[in-house]
Motif scaffolding. Sequence first.
Motif, PDB file in Angstrom:
ATOM      1  N   SER A 147       0.832  -1.211   0.000  1.00  0.00           N
ATOM      2  CA  SER A 147       0.000   0.000   0.000  1.00  0.00           C
ATOM      3  C   SER A 147       0.864   1.258   0.000  1.00  0.00           C
ATOM      4  CB  SER A 147      -0.932  -0.007   1.215  1.00  0.00           C
ATOM      5  OG  SER A 147      -0.174  -0.043   2.404  1.00  0.00           O
ATOM      6  N   VAL A 148       1.943   1.210  -0.780  1.00  0.00           N
ATOM      7  CA  VAL A 148       2.833   2.379  -0.867  1.00  0.00           C
ATOM      8  C   VAL A 148       2.160   3.416  -1.764  1.00  0.00           C
ATOM      9  CG1 VAL A 148       5.099   3.166  -1.598  1.00  0.00           C
ATOM     10  CG2 VAL A 148       4.869   0.924  -0.539  1.00  0.00           C
ATOM     11  N   PRO A 149       2.080   4.673  -1.316  1.00  0.00           N
ATOM     12  CA  PRO A 149       1.345   5.679  -2.082  1.00  0.00           C
ATOM     13  C   PRO A 149       1.863   5.920  -3.510  1.00  0.00           C
ATOM     14  CG  PRO A 149       2.110   6.567   0.049  1.00  0.00           C
ATOM     15  CD  PRO A 149       2.577   5.164  -0.028  1.00  0.00           C
ATOM     16  N   GLY A 150       3.155   5.792  -3.757  1.00  0.00           N
ATOM     17  CA  GLY A 150       3.652   5.946  -5.133  1.00  0.00           C
ATOM     18  C   GLY A 150       4.259   7.305  -5.402  1.00  0.00           C
ATOM     19  N   GLY A 151       5.108   7.347  -6.442  1.00  0.00           N
ATOM     20  CA  GLY A 151       5.696   8.607  -6.876  1.00  0.00           C
ATOM     21  C   GLY A 151       6.783   9.156  -5.974  1.00  0.00           C
ATOM     22  N   PHE A 152       7.725   8.305  -5.564  1.00  0.00           N
ATOM     23  CA  PHE A 152       8.813   8.776  -4.709  1.00  0.00           C
ATOM     24  C   PHE A 152      10.049   9.155  -5.533  1.00  0.00           C
ATOM     25  CE2 PHE A 152       6.096   6.638  -1.726  1.00  0.00           C
ATOM     26  CZ  PHE A 152       6.175   7.458  -0.610  1.00  0.00           C
ATOM     27  N   ASP A 153      10.740  10.210  -5.060  1.00  0.00           N
ATOM     28  CA  ASP A 153      11.954  10.670  -5.750  1.00  0.00           C
ATOM     29  C   ASP A 153      13.162   9.831  -5.367  1.00  0.00           C
ATOM     30  OD1 ASP A 153      10.594  13.038  -6.771  1.00  0.00           O
ATOM     31  OD2 ASP A 153      10.628  13.709  -4.677  1.00  0.00           O
ATOM     32  N   LEU A 154      13.118   9.308  -4.145  1.00  0.00           N
ATOM     33  CA  LEU A 154      14.260   8.530  -3.646  1.00  0.00           C
ATOM     34  C   LEU A 154      13.709   7.327  -2.873  1.00  0.00           C
ATOM     35  CD1 LEU A 154      17.307   8.172  -2.899  1.00  0.00           C
ATOM     36  CD2 LEU A 154      16.917   9.753  -0.992  1.00  0.00           C
ATOM     37  N   VAL A 155      14.113   6.116  -3.266  1.00  0.00           N
ATOM     38  CA  VAL A 155      13.679   4.904  -2.569  1.00  0.00           C
ATOM     39  C   VAL A 155      14.910   4.218  -1.992  1.00  0.00           C
ATOM     40  CG1 VAL A 155      12.459   2.698  -2.734  1.00  0.00           C
ATOM     41  CG2 VAL A 155      11.719   4.619  -4.146  1.00  0.00           C
ATOM     42  N   LEU A 156      14.882   3.997  -0.682  1.00  0.00           N
ATOM     43  CA  LEU A 156      16.014   3.378   0.018  1.00  0.00           C
ATOM     44  C   LEU A 156      15.608   1.983   0.464  1.00  0.00           C
ATOM     45  CD1 LEU A 156      16.595   6.525   2.209  1.00  0.00           C
ATOM     46  CD2 LEU A 156      18.135   5.780   0.406  1.00  0.00           C
ATOM     47  N   ASN A 157      16.369   0.991   0.095  1.00  0.00           N
ATOM     48  CA  ASN A 157      16.053  -0.371   0.524  1.00  0.00           C
ATOM     49  C   ASN A 157      16.815  -0.708   1.794  1.00  0.00           C
ATOM     50  OD1 ASN A 157      15.199  -2.992   0.710  1.00  0.00           O
ATOM     51  ND2 ASN A 157      16.591  -3.769  -0.863  1.00  0.00           N
ATOM     52  N   ALA A 158      16.115  -0.660   2.928  1.00  0.00           N
ATOM     53  CA  ALA A 158      16.728  -1.001   4.216  1.00  0.00           C
ATOM     54  C   ALA A 158      16.193  -2.330   4.724  1.00  0.00           C
ATOM     55  CB  ALA A 158      16.462   0.111   5.230  1.00  0.00           C
ATOM     56  N   THR A 159      15.631  -3.151   3.813  1.00  0.00           N
ATOM     57  CA  THR A 159      15.207  -4.497   4.221  1.00  0.00           C
ATOM     58  C   THR A 159      16.413  -5.434   4.124  1.00  0.00           C
ATOM     59  OG1 THR A 159      14.681  -5.382   2.030  1.00  0.00           O
ATOM     60  CG2 THR A 159      12.959  -4.102   3.130  1.00  0.00           C
ATOM     61  N   ALA A 160      16.247  -6.610   4.683  1.00  0.00           N
ATOM     62  CA  ALA A 160      17.313  -7.617   4.587  1.00  0.00           C
ATOM     63  C   ALA A 160      17.105  -8.479   3.346  1.00  0.00           C
ATOM     64  CB  ALA A 160      17.305  -8.460   5.859  1.00  0.00           C
ATOM     65  N   ALA A 161      16.171  -8.082   2.473  1.00  0.00           N
ATOM     66  CA  ALA A 161      15.833  -8.934   1.326  1.00  0.00           C
ATOM     67  C   ALA A 161      17.034  -9.207   0.419  1.00  0.00           C
ATOM     68  CB  ALA A 161      14.699  -8.295   0.525  1.00  0.00           C
ATOM     69  N   SER A 162      17.851  -8.171   0.182  1.00  0.00           N
ATOM     70  CA  SER A 162      18.984  -8.339  -0.746  1.00  0.00           C
ATOM     71  C   SER A 162      19.971  -9.392  -0.254  1.00  0.00           C
ATOM     72  CB  SER A 162      19.721  -7.015  -0.930  1.00  0.00           C
ATOM     73  OG  SER A 162      18.851  -6.048  -1.466  1.00  0.00           O
ATOM     74  N   LEU A 163      20.059  -9.536   1.058  1.00  0.00           N
ATOM     75  CA  LEU A 163      20.992 -10.516   1.608  1.00  0.00           C
ATOM     76  C   LEU A 163      20.604 -11.927   1.174  1.00  0.00           C
ATOM     77  CD1 LEU A 163      21.388  -9.030   5.207  1.00  0.00           C
ATOM     78  CD2 LEU A 163      22.996  -8.843   3.295  1.00  0.00           C
ATOM     79  N   GLY A 164      19.299 -12.130   0.961  1.00  0.00           N
ATOM     80  CA  GLY A 164      18.816 -13.428   0.492  1.00  0.00           C
ATOM     81  C   GLY A 164      18.535 -13.409  -0.997  1.00  0.00           C
ATOM     82  N   ASP A 165      19.105 -12.412  -1.702  1.00  0.00           N
ATOM     83  CA  ASP A 165      18.920 -12.248  -3.144  1.00  0.00           C
ATOM     84  C   ASP A 165      17.438 -12.142  -3.513  1.00  0.00           C
ATOM     85  OD1 ASP A 165      20.323 -11.726  -5.432  1.00  0.00           O
ATOM     86  OD2 ASP A 165      20.134 -13.761  -6.206  1.00  0.00           O
ATOM     87  N   ALA A 166      16.655 -11.545  -2.608  1.00  0.00           N
ATOM     88  CA  ALA A 166      15.217 -11.390  -2.855  1.00  0.00           C
ATOM     89  C   ALA A 166      14.891  -9.914  -3.067  1.00  0.00           C
ATOM     90  CB  ALA A 166      14.422 -11.928  -1.670  1.00  0.00           C
ATOM     91  N   LEU A 167      13.680  -9.685  -3.543  1.00  0.00           N
ATOM     92  CA  LEU A 167      13.229  -8.316  -3.826  1.00  0.00           C
ATOM     93  C   LEU A 167      12.036  -8.006  -2.941  1.00  0.00           C
ATOM     94  CD1 LEU A 167      13.347  -5.866  -5.887  1.00  0.00           C
ATOM     95  CD2 LEU A 167      11.649  -7.136  -7.213  1.00  0.00           C
ATOM     96  N   PRO A 168      12.046  -6.868  -2.204  1.00  0.00           N
ATOM     97  CA  PRO A 168      10.826  -6.493  -1.498  1.00  0.00           C
ATOM     98  C   PRO A 168       9.726  -6.249  -2.535  1.00  0.00           C
ATOM     99  CG  PRO A 168      12.635  -4.950  -1.029  1.00  0.00           C
ATOM    100  CD  PRO A 168      13.101  -5.848  -2.104  1.00  0.00           C
ATOM    101  N   LEU A 169       8.570  -6.792  -2.308  1.00  0.00           N
ATOM    102  CA  LEU A 169       7.517  -6.722  -3.334  1.00  0.00           C
ATOM    103  C   LEU A 169       6.840  -5.355  -3.323  1.00  0.00           C
ATOM    104  CD1 LEU A 169       6.051 -10.292  -2.892  1.00  0.00           C
ATOM    105  CD2 LEU A 169       7.463  -9.454  -4.793  1.00  0.00           C
TER     106      LEU A 169
END
Length: 243
Positions: A147-169
């Motif tokens: 439910s992300v509102p959309g239209g962001f200028d900067l998106v920071l990935n601070a999840t641990a998903a990349s460590l498991g080679d996954a993508l936050p949906l």
Amino acid sequence: MRVEYRRELAAPGAFASSVDAFRAEGARGCNVTLPFKLDAFDYCDTRSARALRAGAVNTLVFDGERCHGDNTDGVGLVRDLQALGMPMQGRRVLVLGAGGAARGILAPLLERAPERLHVANRTPERAAALAKAFADLGEVGAGGLDSVPGGFDLVLNATAASLGDALPLIADGTLSAGGAAYDLVYADEPTPFMRWARGNGAARVSDGLGMLVEQAAESFYLWTGRRPKTRPVVEALRARARA
Ligand code: ATR
């Protein structure tokens, strides 16, 4: 000035005794990384305001019998974003994740006065709790990844998903065209999040190698009073990764 900096592997459950032994060698301080940042927080006698906000310590400064704890991760991120030409002020900024990594960056981001700061997490309740904890510093929106509102200028990935080679949906359209995307994780190959950003019109995409260098530089400053030049270090590490 001669400085020796080396790696020490502490056994699980043996953080305090490992640091005690290091101090006994005459050490000036140390960096602490996962999974010990909370142990480090508990270990210190005093803590900086930014360590208290982050709820974690990545830098210990030894001063005789006393140990001071600080957290340089947030300032490291903000300095790298500045160096990369990813502005925060007056921009719509989205933080993915609501764990320790996200907690460590919210205060310095809010200090840069974004137009809007939103935290989205797989478990929405954690995002809401985090936003509430920082509400005194500024307005922070919160919700689930779906439910992300959309239209962001900067998106920071601070999840641990990349460590498991996954993508936050997250939905396409989350990043506005020409926006910037930054993964706090560093990797030789682009992470799934970085690839997603490139496929979604990002003008600038980066991993977190620069943040790693910048947080180390700030720690170095705490120990020595000197600020090393960071960008040549980032370039050298990139060149080494390419070789
Ligand atoms: P850290 O201290 O590295 O932030 P953490 O406190 O365990 O570690 O938090 C991990 C974060 O990554 C959380 O925000 C987690 O989401 P949940 O709170 O819903 O668990 C997020 N995360 C981990 N794997 C993920 C994935 N595959 N997709 C999306 N989010 C993920």
